[in-house]
Write an enzyme that holds these catalytic residues in place. Structure first.
Site, PDB file in Angstrom:
ATOM      1  N   CYS A  38       0.861  -1.140   0.047  1.00 41.94           N
ATOM      2  CA  CYS A  38       0.093  -0.164   0.101  1.00 41.94           C
ATOM      3  C   CYS A  38       0.821   1.337   0.012  1.00 41.94           C
ATOM      4  O   CYS A  38       1.580   1.563  -1.050  1.00 41.94           O
ATOM      5  CB  CYS A  38      -0.983  -0.253   1.381  1.00 41.94           C
ATOM      6  SG  CYS A  38      -2.272   1.201   0.985  1.00 41.94           S
TER       7      CYS A  38
ATOM      8  N   HIS B 284      -3.598  -4.904  -0.033  1.00 43.69           N
ATOM      9  CA  HIS B 284      -3.169  -5.487   1.192  1.00 43.69           C
ATOM     10  C   HIS B 284      -3.209  -6.994   1.194  1.00 43.69           C
ATOM     11  O   HIS B 284      -4.359  -7.645   1.460  1.00 43.69           O
ATOM     12  CB  HIS B 284      -3.898  -4.938   2.414  1.00 43.69           C
ATOM     13  CG  HIS B 284      -3.675  -3.531   2.655  1.00 43.69           C
ATOM     14  ND1 HIS B 284      -2.771  -3.122   3.581  1.00 43.69           N
ATOM     15  CD2 HIS B 284      -4.365  -2.389   2.152  1.00 43.69           C
ATOM     16  CE1 HIS B 284      -2.978  -1.630   3.591  1.00 43.69           C
ATOM     17  NE2 HIS B 284      -3.793  -1.161   2.860  1.00 43.69           N
TER      18      HIS B 284
ATOM     19  N   GLU C 103      -2.054  -9.010   3.307  1.00 44.26           N
ATOM     20  CA  GLU C 103      -2.268  -9.498   4.607  1.00 44.26           C
ATOM     21  C   GLU C 103      -3.696  -9.565   4.958  1.00 44.26           C
ATOM     22  O   GLU C 103      -4.139 -10.162   5.932  1.00 44.26           O
ATOM     23  CB  GLU C 103      -1.432  -8.744   5.711  1.00 44.26           C
ATOM     24  CG  GLU C 103      -1.869  -7.361   6.222  1.00 44.26           C
ATOM     25  CD  GLU C 103      -1.677  -6.291   5.038  1.00 44.26           C
ATOM     26  OE1 GLU C 103      -2.032  -5.108   5.367  1.00 44.26           O
ATOM     27  OE2 GLU C 103      -1.380  -6.507   3.830  1.00 44.26           O
TER      28      GLU C 103
END
Length: 214
Positions: free
Chosen positions: A83, A195, A197
């Site tokens: 990001c 993202h 994650e």
């Protein structure tokens, strides 16, 4: 178990990135100063972040991490930008006045309200892959042109590269009428606007395949 350094800019998603790294079988270590890169013997670096471009650069400067991070990348050591961590690799941002890391040519621009539904771009969106890029060298068997997985985004700015030939644009995303470069690769760099994650099994797969390659 490999140590994966997560650079602490104090910019949001440190905890979720750390959990993701742990869940895919690596040992996450938090990098607060340049000496940590040596003491933790990191195999790879991750630069995550959500928020202000200038504030992130300012915090990296105060921790004396600007030059060590640039040197790490210049030495072709494994690096993941997430990001804001992707955006910081470029020359600067509309959001402020501080220079970025200048790994790549180009700037970070704010979404134009005439082209998008609302700002920020938040939520799940589809990734489109170019069949002629070389992402298969990094995360083979999944990042492929005929697969269109979804990923999670939270951002108000997007990168506008000056010279796309200096790296591989590995995926694009469309938000309203705006085309977004959603991931890039270059040598040992993988950087995403989304993202990983927070992108479920697909995001964890990307991180694991990349970090396991080194």
């Amino acid at each position: 178990m490999k140590n994966i350094g997560i650079i602490n800019c104090g910019m949001g998603n440190l905890h979720s990135v750390s959990n993701a790294i742990s869940n895919i079988g690596f040992n996450p270590v938090i990098i607060n100063a340049s000496k940590d890169l040596v003491s933790f013997a990191c195999s790879a670096l991750v630069l995550p972040g959500v928020g202000s471009f200038d504030l992130a650069i300012d915090r990296l400067e105060k921790k004396n991490l600007i030059e060590p991070v640039k040197l790490w990348i210049q030495e072709d050591r494994p690096f993941v930008g997430i990001c804001l961590g992707l955006q910081l690799l470029f020359e600067g941002s509309d959001e402020g006045s501080k220079p970025g890391l200048k790994i790549f040519n180009g700037y970070v621009s704010q979404f134009k309200h005439s082209l998008v539904k609302k700002v920020p771009h938040m939520g799940w969106n589809k990734l489109y892959f170019n069949r002629f890029n070389t992402i298969d060298n990094l995360v083979p068997h999944y990042f492929h042109y005929d697969l269109q997985p979804w990923a999670y985004f939270v951002h108000s700015y997007y990168i506008e590269p000056k010279d796309c030939y200096t790296f591989n644009t590995t995926s694009l995303t469309f938000y309203g009428k705006q085309k977004i470069v959603s991931s890039i690769s270059y040598n040992n760099i993988l950087a995403t606007q989304f993202h990983p994650e927070k992108s479920g099994l697909f995001g964890l797969f990307i991180l694991k395949r990349f970090l396991s390659s080194y």
